[in-house]
Structures are given as C-alpha cells and as structure tokens.
Design a protein around this motif. Structure first.
Motif, PDB file in Angstrom:
ATOM      1  N   GLY A  28     -29.881  42.657  21.763  1.00 58.67           N
ATOM      2  CA  GLY A  28     -29.736  44.090  21.602  1.00 58.67           C
ATOM      3  C   GLY A  28     -28.500  44.635  22.272  1.00 58.67           C
ATOM      4  O   GLY A  28     -27.759  43.919  22.973  1.00 58.67           O
ATOM      5  N   ALA A  29     -28.267  45.940  22.086  1.00 64.14           N
ATOM      6  CA  ALA A  29     -27.077  46.581  22.642  1.00 64.14           C
ATOM      7  C   ALA A  29     -27.041  46.508  24.161  1.00 64.14           C
ATOM      8  O   ALA A  29     -25.960  46.492  24.767  1.00 64.14           O
ATOM      9  N   ASP A  30     -28.223  46.439  24.784  1.00 64.02           N
ATOM     10  CA  ASP A  30     -28.282  46.372  26.246  1.00 64.02           C
ATOM     11  C   ASP A  30     -28.281  44.947  26.773  1.00 64.02           C
ATOM     12  O   ASP A  30     -28.443  44.714  27.975  1.00 64.02           O
ATOM     13  N   GLY A  31     -28.114  43.993  25.866  1.00 68.33           N
ATOM     14  CA  GLY A  31     -28.087  42.589  26.265  1.00 68.33           C
ATOM     15  C   GLY A  31     -29.449  41.929  26.306  1.00 68.33           C
ATOM     16  O   GLY A  31     -29.547  40.708  26.489  1.00 68.33           O
ATOM     17  N   ALA A  32     -30.510  42.712  26.112  1.00 67.42           N
ATOM     18  CA  ALA A  32     -31.867  42.166  26.125  1.00 67.42           C
ATOM     19  C   ALA A  32     -32.264  41.694  24.731  1.00 67.42           C
ATOM     20  O   ALA A  32     -31.747  42.193  23.720  1.00 67.42           O
ATOM     21  N   PRO A  33     -33.197  40.727  24.628  1.00 71.78           N
ATOM     22  CA  PRO A  33     -33.657  40.278  23.308  1.00 71.78           C
ATOM     23  C   PRO A  33     -34.329  41.425  22.542  1.00 71.78           C
ATOM     24  O   PRO A  33     -35.026  42.253  23.127  1.00 71.78           O
ATOM     25  N   GLU A  34     -34.084  41.450  21.245  1.00 69.27           N
ATOM     26  CA  GLU A  34     -34.680  42.455  20.368  1.00 69.27           C
ATOM     27  C   GLU A  34     -35.167  41.762  19.104  1.00 69.27           C
ATOM     28  O   GLU A  34     -34.479  40.890  18.558  1.00 69.27           O
ATOM     29  N   THR A  35     -36.349  42.128  18.629  1.00 72.69           N
ATOM     30  CA  THR A  35     -36.895  41.519  17.413  1.00 72.69           C
ATOM     31  C   THR A  35     -36.722  42.467  16.240  1.00 72.69           C
ATOM     32  O   THR A  35     -37.120  43.639  16.301  1.00 72.69           O
TER      33      THR A  35
END
Length: 372
Positions: A28-35
């Motif tokens: 994701g844009a914040d560097g965290a995983p996104e599904t």
C-alpha cells in the motif's frame, strides 16, 4: 496514463465463466500490505495461481469508480499461458498492449464466411436495442414471457466494457439457457462468436445462430458526462439504423426512471430522446405501457407524452415515421422477479425503481410478438 501495481495472488474468489476472481496482496501507499480484489480475463492471461506474482492495472480501483472499479490482471510474472492457435487473423483491442487475435465470423478463414458473405438481410428478425446493459435481463424476461422457446442472441457492442466475460448477468442468463448465445462486435470480445461490425454480428445472429430475436446493448459501464451527446449509449441510434438497413424490425427499449434524482433521466431519459429522436434514420417501434386505470398510471402517461414529443414528433420533423406501440404489462413484474440475476441500474433495484426494468420487459414482449 496507466497506474501499475504488482502483487502476489493469495486466494481465489468465486469467479464465473471467462473470469478468475482473485485476492492479491500489494504494498500500500503507506508501505503496509494491502489486499485487493482483482479480475483476470482467462481468454487473455489464463488463470493465475496462488503464489504467483501478477501485474495489475489499478486505474479504476484507485479512483473509486463503480462499474469497472476492480484491479485488472495485465500479466503474470511466473507463468504465461501458451496462446491457442486459431485460423483467423482478426485482431481486437487493436494496437493496445492487450491486442488479441480472434476467429471472427466474417474472417475469410471462418467456417461461416461463405454464409455471411451471401447474407443480405436478417429476414425481418426483431432487433431490440437499449443503451444500458442493465436492460438486458428485463428485455429477455419480456421475450420469454411471450415466447418461452425463442432463440435469443445477445449482441454486445463496444461502447462500454469490452470483455463479454465481465458481465455476470450475461453469464447467468447463458447458464440458465435464457440467452441462447452471444456475439461480440467491434472491439468487444469474448462472445460465442466474434464479429467485425454490428451489421455482421446481426447477420451472424440470424444466419449462423438462427436467432428469433437479437438484443443489442453495450456491455456494463455506460459512460456519461451530463452533456447532450457525451454518453456511450448514443450508439443505440446507430444500432437501430443497422437493424433497419438489414431488413430487421428495429425496436427501441426506452430508458425510463421513477427514482433518478437527475431531472434529465427522470421519466424518459434524455439518452433515449437523443439516440432515438435525433439519430435514427429508419422507422422503428417504441413500446410504452398500455393505458390502464391503476393509480400509478399518471407517471406512465407522462412517459408516453414524452415519447410522443421527443421521439415520435422529433423524428417526424425529419420526415421519419416511428411507431408508438402500447404493450400490456400483465405478468411482467412476476417475470422480472423470477430472473436468476439481481436487477440493478444506477444502484437501484426493482423495488426502488420498477419502471427502469418494466420498460425493458415491454420492449421484449413487443419483440416476441413479431417473431416470424
């Protein structure tokens, strides 16, 4: 510009013929995983497997669009399917990175080529035209209510979604045998038959698929701008012209709404008034609800008056004689409720906006009465 993102397939969702529905994990844009939910058109990229890395087009998803608001698989990093060998040389999605070769019925290599080459008309076949894909199921319901055994062929134009597989409505109608077959025309692809133009698609529907009725509508995702001419459904007028030129019986399904908050779409939509009243060059039929004593007749009387003024009289000023056809709605509500698909148009269902669906069914019933 395209918005590209890459991710790993982590699960399969419930797909439908021609579409693999996936869960893909991206950063994701914040560097965290996104599904994300992603769609893979199996005709183009096969079926990605869990663990594969895929490249996604996320334009529509990131803009928060409704129809088309999914990530789309563009390529597979780990495993690309071998292209199936075909005899033809017709290209769709031409000169895009996803251009694909199809066996078109009007290709010289097609087994149907001789038949299409010699076909001159569609022999009076009723051709029902609408501008919204949400009209497909109601039109089919209206035809079936009057002619249960009719062979119905859906012709999908290239005004909106290009892959026929995107339409879950079409998949469900085909699965239940309510639509006999489909033909994708122009740049649209993925039908039972492919055609270069709407004209050859109609000839194929009649002479190859032996259709009793053809229903011609763009795929899901009508594009509108609020301007008089800037909407993709404007091509409905061109399709009526094609049906008339080919000796069919053109029928215009009216876009009508009791609940749309936009004045230009309440009652008779300006889309129908423009495509039918100002674009058509051949005589056509326009089904409206037959007069009745019920309390809701006032709305339908207003629609009929709009059709007379904005379509019939508008065309008459250009020397064209259209026909207003009064059709009873007996049994049509039950036919709509019995459909194996969820009826929805602009986010509204049958209960919220029944007229949006009833007028499609009226057009279907009118077409069934003309089957020869």
């Amino acid at each position: 510009m395209l918005r590209w993102e890459s991710g790993r397939v982590i699960a399969h969702r419930r797909g439908w013929p021609g579409v693999a529905s996936l869960q893909v994990e991206v950063t994701g844009a914040d560097g965290a995983p996104e599904t994300l939910r992603a769609l893979a058109y199996t005709e183009l990229v096969g079926t990605p497997q869990v663990g594969e890395t895929v490249d996604l087009n996320t334009n529509a998803l990131r803009r928060g669009l409704g129809t088309g608001g999914d990530a789309i698989v563009v390529s597979r990093r780990d495993d690309s399917p071998d292209a199936a060998e075909i005899a033809g040389h017709m290209m769709k999605l031409r000169y895009t990175p996803m251009q694909t070769m199809v066996d078109a019925l009007d290709d010289p290599a097609s087994p149907h080529y001789a038949r299409i080459s010699h076909a001159r008309d569609v022999e009076g076949m009723p051709v029902v035209v609408a501008d919204l894909h949400s009209s497909l199921a109601p039109i089919v319901a209206g035809i079936r209510a009057e002619a249960p055994s009719a062979r119905i062929v859906y012709v999908m134009t290239d005004g909106a979604a290009l892959p026929a597989a995107y339409s879950r409505t079409l998949a469900a109608l085909r699965e239940r045998g309510l639509v006999t077959a489909s033909v994708t025309a122009g740049q649209a692809f993925g039908g039972d038959l492919e055609a270069v133009t709407v004209h050859s698609a109609l000839l194929g529907a009649r002479h190859v698929l032996e259709a009793d009725v053809a229903v011609v509508i763009q795929g899901p995702g009508n594009l509108g701008t609020g301007t008089g001419w800037g909407f993709s459904g404007v091509q409905a007028g061109d399709v009526l012209n094609a049906a008339g030129v080919l000796g069919g019986a053109p029928i215009g399904a009216l876009r009508v709404s009791e609940a749309d908050e936009r004045a230009r779409h309440r009652g008779l939509s300006h889309h129908s008034a423009t495509a039918y009243g100002r674009m058509t060059l051949v005589p056509a039929r326009f089904p409206v609800l037959a007069p009745r004593r019920a309390g809701d007749w006032v709305f339908h009387a207003q629609v009929t008056a709009q059709v007379e003024q904005l379509i019939i009289e508008q065309a008459a000023r250009r020397g064209l004689v259209h026909e207003l056809v009064e059709v009873p709605d007996d049994g049509l509500l039950a036919a709509l409720q019995a459909l194996p698909v969820r009826l929805s148009t602009m986010g509204r269902g049958l209960e919220e906006d029944p007229a949006s669906f009833v007028y499609g069914a009226l057009a279907g019933r009118a077409a069934a009465s003309l089957i020869v």
